[in-house]
Structures are given as structure tokens and as C-alpha cells.
Design a protein around this motif. Structure first.
Motif, PDB file in Angstrom:
ATOM      1  N   GLN A 175     -24.300  -2.588 -30.481  1.00 33.27           N
ATOM      2  CA  GLN A 175     -22.869  -2.492 -30.734  1.00 33.27           C
ATOM      3  C   GLN A 175     -22.210  -3.834 -30.458  1.00 33.27           C
ATOM      4  O   GLN A 175     -22.788  -4.703 -29.806  1.00 33.27           O
ATOM      5  CB  GLN A 175     -22.240  -1.387 -29.894  1.00 33.27           C
TER       6      GLN A 175
ATOM      7  N   ARG B 104     -18.579  -5.665 -29.086  1.00 37.74           N
ATOM      8  CA  ARG B 104     -17.331  -5.465 -28.347  1.00 37.74           C
ATOM      9  C   ARG B 104     -16.745  -6.811 -27.968  1.00 37.74           C
ATOM     10  O   ARG B 104     -17.454  -7.815 -27.938  1.00 37.74           O
ATOM     11  CB  ARG B 104     -17.596  -4.660 -27.061  1.00 37.74           C
TER      12      ARG B 104
ATOM     13  N   GLU C 109     -15.082  -7.328 -35.753  1.00 37.19           N
ATOM     14  CA  GLU C 109     -15.703  -6.799 -36.974  1.00 37.19           C
ATOM     15  C   GLU C 109     -15.936  -7.871 -38.031  1.00 37.19           C
ATOM     16  O   GLU C 109     -16.669  -7.642 -39.002  1.00 37.19           O
ATOM     17  CB  GLU C 109     -14.861  -5.645 -37.545  1.00 37.19           C
TER      18      GLU C 109
ATOM     19  N   PRO D 111     -29.820   0.216 -25.143  1.00 41.22           N
ATOM     20  CA  PRO D 111     -28.595  -0.232 -25.810  1.00 41.22           C
ATOM     21  C   PRO D 111     -28.361  -1.723 -25.566  1.00 41.22           C
ATOM     22  O   PRO D 111     -28.667  -2.242 -24.488  1.00 41.22           O
ATOM     23  CB  PRO D 111     -27.498   0.594 -25.148  1.00 41.22           C
TER      24      PRO D 111
ATOM     25  N   THR E   2     -29.763   1.040 -29.516  1.00 40.06           N
ATOM     26  CA  THR E   2     -28.622   0.820 -30.396  1.00 40.06           C
ATOM     27  C   THR E   2     -28.008  -0.548 -30.125  1.00 40.06           C
ATOM     28  O   THR E   2     -28.164  -1.121 -29.052  1.00 40.06           O
ATOM     29  CB  THR E   2     -27.536   1.897 -30.207  1.00 40.06           C
TER      30      THR E   2
ATOM     31  N   ARG F  33     -29.803  -4.155 -36.411  1.00 40.89           N
ATOM     32  CA  ARG F  33     -29.878  -2.727 -36.761  1.00 40.89           C
ATOM     33  C   ARG F  33     -30.832  -2.476 -37.922  1.00 40.89           C
ATOM     34  O   ARG F  33     -31.297  -1.359 -38.105  1.00 40.89           O
ATOM     35  CB  ARG F  33     -28.494  -2.202 -37.125  1.00 40.89           C
TER      36      ARG F  33
ATOM     37  N   ALA G  79     -25.385  -8.020 -35.197  1.00 42.50           N
ATOM     38  CA  ALA G  79     -25.606  -6.587 -35.011  1.00 42.50           C
ATOM     39  C   ALA G  79     -26.183  -5.962 -36.279  1.00 42.50           C
ATOM     40  O   ALA G  79     -27.116  -5.150 -36.206  1.00 42.50           O
ATOM     41  CB  ALA G  79     -24.309  -5.895 -34.606  1.00 42.50           C
TER      42      ALA G  79
ATOM     43  N   THR H  27     -25.241  -4.601 -26.190  1.00 43.49           N
ATOM     44  CA  THR H  27     -23.867  -4.874 -26.590  1.00 43.49           C
ATOM     45  C   THR H  27     -23.706  -6.370 -26.751  1.00 43.49           C
ATOM     46  O   THR H  27     -23.909  -7.139 -25.801  1.00 43.49           O
ATOM     47  CB  THR H  27     -22.870  -4.334 -25.551  1.00 43.49           C
TER      48      THR H  27
ATOM     49  N   GLU I 109     -20.932  -9.380 -35.211  1.00 46.06           N
ATOM     50  CA  GLU I 109     -21.128  -8.302 -36.187  1.00 46.06           C
ATOM     51  C   GLU I 109     -22.273  -8.641 -37.148  1.00 46.06           C
ATOM     52  O   GLU I 109     -23.077  -7.772 -37.501  1.00 46.06           O
ATOM     53  CB  GLU I 109     -19.838  -8.035 -36.959  1.00 46.06           C
TER      54      GLU I 109
ATOM     55  N   ASP J 197     -22.840   0.482 -22.508  1.00 42.59           N
ATOM     56  CA  ASP J 197     -23.073  -0.886 -22.998  1.00 42.59           C
ATOM     57  C   ASP J 197     -24.533  -1.311 -22.943  1.00 42.59           C
ATOM     58  O   ASP J 197     -24.972  -2.107 -23.752  1.00 42.59           O
ATOM     59  CB  ASP J 197     -22.242  -1.900 -22.208  1.00 42.59           C
TER      60      ASP J 197
ATOM     61  N   ALA K 243     -23.270   4.538 -27.723  1.00 42.84           N
ATOM     62  CA  ALA K 243     -24.492   3.756 -27.736  1.00 42.84           C
ATOM     63  C   ALA K 243     -25.625   4.557 -27.093  1.00 42.84           C
ATOM     64  O   ALA K 243     -25.431   5.224 -26.093  1.00 42.84           O
ATOM     65  CB  ALA K 243     -24.289   2.449 -26.989  1.00 42.84           C
TER      66      ALA K 243
END
Length: 120
Positions: free
Chosen positions: A8, A10, A107, A96, A6, A119, A115, A98, A112, A20, A2
Motif C-alpha cells: 500500500q 501512504r 496516487e 504487508p 500486500t 503488486r 506499488a 507500506t 504508487e 502498515d 493490508a
């Protein structure tokens, strides 16, 4: 890895990582067996989570993920969700971010979907 700005995804049960950045739980329901101290959260943003009705319909069935994603993106246009999503966008702007979830398969989770939106 990351980096600046960004996003991500988790599991909240995983140990925090130095990469993170801001850690935000995006589930509507608090994770089973997790304490606030162990979660290492910066924020809880349950306003962005899918409705209880949609969450129960989906039940994390991989065969329903595409339809769940479509329905959830529609829900994100509701006023309650719009402000919460805008807040997440602000958080991800220059650091970043998270997104944390309790699901065993992040996922195919709402995290997700979020995210992917953040993005783009």
C-alpha cells in the motif's frame, strides 16, 4: 485493509496504522518538517527513488503522470534501482509493505508506480 504480502501507499505525515507492516520511505529527499521519530520508519530506501532530473521534470503535475510513470519504470532498470526494487519485493513477499512518500497526492507519486510493480 493490508494483509500478508500486500503493498500500500501512504503519506509519511499520516499516523502509522496497525496494518502498515514494514514502513519504507521511498523519496529521495527527506520530508520537510518530519523527524525520524515522527516518521516511524523501518527503512529509508532512497536508492529506488526517481532521479533528481526526472523528479524535477515531473514536479507532481497530474498531466505528466503517465509519462513520468513510463520514464520512471525505465529508470528502474538501472543497476542502482534493480537491487533496491528487488529488496522491496523481498520485503513484500510475506508481510504487508507500506511505501511512504511526502507528496500531497500519493496516487500520482513514485510510490504508487512502485506499488503497482510490486503488486504485479
Amino acid at each position: 485493509m493490508a494483509g500478508r504480502g500486500t503493498v500500500q501507499v501512504r503519506r509519511v505525515y499520516e499516523a502509522p496504522a496497525q496494518t502498515d507492516g514494514v514502513r519504507v520511505l521511498v523519496d529521495r529527499v527527506w520530508p520537510r518538517g518530519m523527524t525520524k521519530d515522527k516518521a516511524h520508519l523501518d527503512e529509508l530506501c532512497k536508492q529506488v527513488a526517481p532521479s533528481t532530473e526526472l523528479r524535477k521534470w515531473y514536479s507532481h503535475d497530474p498531466d505528466h503522470f503517465a509519462e513520468f510513470s513510463r520514464r520512471y519504470r525505465t529508470e528502474l532498470n538501472d543497476p542502482e534501482h534493480v537491487d533496491a526494487l528487488a529488496h522491496l519485493r523481498d520485503l513484500a513477499q510475506d508481510r504487508p509493505l507500506t511505501l511512504l512518500t511526502a507528496t500531497k497526492h500519493p496516487e500520482i507519486s513514485e510510490a504508487e508506480v512502485l506499488a503497482e510493480l510490486l503488486r504485479s
